[in-house]
Design a protein around this motif. Structure first.
Motif, PDB file in Angstrom:
ATOM      1  N   UNK A  25     -55.071  -3.304  45.526  1.00 50.63           N
ATOM      2  CA  UNK A  25     -54.661  -4.471  44.740  1.00 50.63           C
ATOM      3  C   UNK A  25     -55.462  -5.704  45.136  1.00 50.63           C
ATOM      4  N   UNK A  35     -50.202  -1.733  30.114  1.00 48.30           N
ATOM      5  CA  UNK A  35     -49.397  -0.869  30.984  1.00 48.30           C
ATOM      6  C   UNK A  35     -49.511   0.597  30.568  1.00 48.30           C
ATOM      7  N   UNK A  36     -49.482   0.823  29.261  1.00 50.68           N
ATOM      8  CA  UNK A  36     -49.610   2.206  28.776  1.00 50.68           C
ATOM      9  C   UNK A  36     -50.937   2.806  29.209  1.00 50.68           C
ATOM     10  N   UNK A  90     -52.758   1.845  31.720  1.00 47.49           N
ATOM     11  CA  UNK A  90     -52.779   1.981  33.179  1.00 47.49           C
ATOM     12  C   UNK A  90     -52.112   3.290  33.604  1.00 47.49           C
ATOM     13  N   UNK A  91     -50.956   3.594  33.008  1.00 47.65           N
ATOM     14  CA  UNK A  91     -50.238   4.816  33.400  1.00 47.65           C
ATOM     15  C   UNK A  91     -50.921   6.068  32.881  1.00 47.65           C
ATOM     16  N   UNK A  92     -51.491   5.991  31.681  1.00 46.26           N
ATOM     17  CA  UNK A  92     -52.030   7.211  31.073  1.00 46.26           C
ATOM     18  C   UNK A  92     -53.434   7.538  31.561  1.00 46.26           C
ATOM     19  N   UNK A 140     -54.066   5.627  36.289  1.00 43.16           N
ATOM     20  CA  UNK A 140     -53.031   5.689  37.322  1.00 43.16           C
ATOM     21  C   UNK A 140     -53.609   5.955  38.710  1.00 43.16           C
ATOM     22  N   UNK A 145     -54.964   0.644  39.338  1.00 43.81           N
ATOM     23  CA  UNK A 145     -54.947  -0.359  38.277  1.00 43.81           C
ATOM     24  C   UNK A 145     -54.202  -1.629  38.677  1.00 43.81           C
ATOM     25  N   UNK A 146     -54.655  -2.719  38.102  1.00 45.74           N
ATOM     26  CA  UNK A 146     -53.935  -3.990  38.263  1.00 45.74           C
ATOM     27  C   UNK A 146     -53.897  -4.673  36.903  1.00 45.74           C
ATOM     28  N   UNK A 147     -52.740  -5.206  36.554  1.00 43.04           N
ATOM     29  CA  UNK A 147     -52.584  -5.928  35.290  1.00 43.04           C
ATOM     30  C   UNK A 147     -52.168  -7.349  35.622  1.00 43.04           C
TER      31      UNK A 147
END
Lengths: 144, 131
Positions: free
Chosen positions: B48, B90-91, B93-95, B98, B102-104
């Motif tokens: 991060x 977010x979608x 990042x997870x898909x 991951x 990832x950082x948003x």
């Protein structure tokens, strides 16, 4: 106005909590084809000294959600950047069988490691309700 | 005192139950903020922290390009996208990202500074001391 009442003593103001991934994380998990984790239950400690709540790193790990950003924080150790998570945090009282729950919108939480405490409830959550503390009566209540 | 603490407590409970707040409702004070030009790189070496450093180096450009308020997704120390809403980032990042740290983060001219309780024991892998 619904309310939750709890006893307290010098160990602190303890509430029951239920913790689950935030709605956005659940949607992202679903979109990625991953199962939704079971919400976790535990004990939460009210702490008006923080304006960002916390959840134990163990529970966050069990929920399988990611720390996707950092918060700038100021504490005893000075200024530190801390990874945060978005969770659904519900306050309830399991001892009296009440169905009443206080569930604010999803909150940003940081990972904590406090023995026997699963969540630290800060001002960011409390700002959504009224809290009454009756010291001599050894009780407090949340009205929302 | 005109009323003891029990009476006071009961009166406050009644007033709250009746919808009559005993205290004026006021907006919460905004958190203190820090301007983006004063942000410091984070040398802790966590994933991060490395993503945060990418953001700090790019935030001026992102603001100049009119991305304030949008969400930036950083992975593997690269900006992989700028999104109007966080959920889209977010979608992805997870898909897709991951396993790539990832950082948003929302692009902003200022960053809020939160206050931590002395009870909070921060773990090494969740903390990045600012330089």
């Amino acid at each position: 106005m619904p309310q939750l009442s709890f006893p307290f003593d010098l160990n602190g103001m303890i509430v029951d909590v239920m913790i689950a991934p935030g709605a956005n994380d659940l949607a992202a998990l679903a979109a990625a084809g991953e199962p939704w984790p079971t919400p976790r239950s535990g004990k939460g400690l009210i702490d008006t000294g923080t304006n960002v709540s916390g959840v134990s790193l163990r529970i966050l790990d069990e929920l399988g959600i990611l720390p996707l950003d950092e918060l700038k924080t100021l504490g005893i150790g000075g200024e530190v950047d801390v990874g945060y998570y978005e969770v659904s945090l519900t306050i309830l009282n399991r001892t009296n069988g009440s169905q009443i729950e206080y569930s604010p919108p999803d909150v940003k939480v940081i990972g904590i490691d406090i023995p026997e405490i699963d969540a630290l409830i800060g001002l960011d959550v409390l700002i959504g309700c009224r809290m009454m503390l009756d010291g001599p009566g050894r009780k407090f209540s949340l009205h929302f | 005192m005109d009323e003891d603490i029990t009476e006071l407590y009961e009166r406050l409970q009644r007033e709250v139950a009746d919808g009559n707040s005993p205290l004026p409702r006021t907006s919460p004070n905004p958190l203190p903020t820090i301007h983006y030009t004063a942000l410091k790189e984070n040398l802790s070496g966590t994933p991060l922290a490395r993503s945060w450093n990418v953001y700090i180096r790019q935030v001026g450009r992102l603001l100049e390009e009119g991305h304030e308020g949008k969400w930036v997704l950083i992975a593997n120390e690269e900006i992989v996208g700028v999104f109007v809403d966080r959920q889209a980032a977010l979608r992805l990042a997870y898909s897709t990202y991951r396993e790539r740290s990832p950082m948003i983060h929302q692009v902003s001219e200022t960053e809020p500074v939160y206050r931590l309780s002395s009870r909070i024991t921060l773990c090494r892998n969740s903390v990045s001391p600012s330089t």
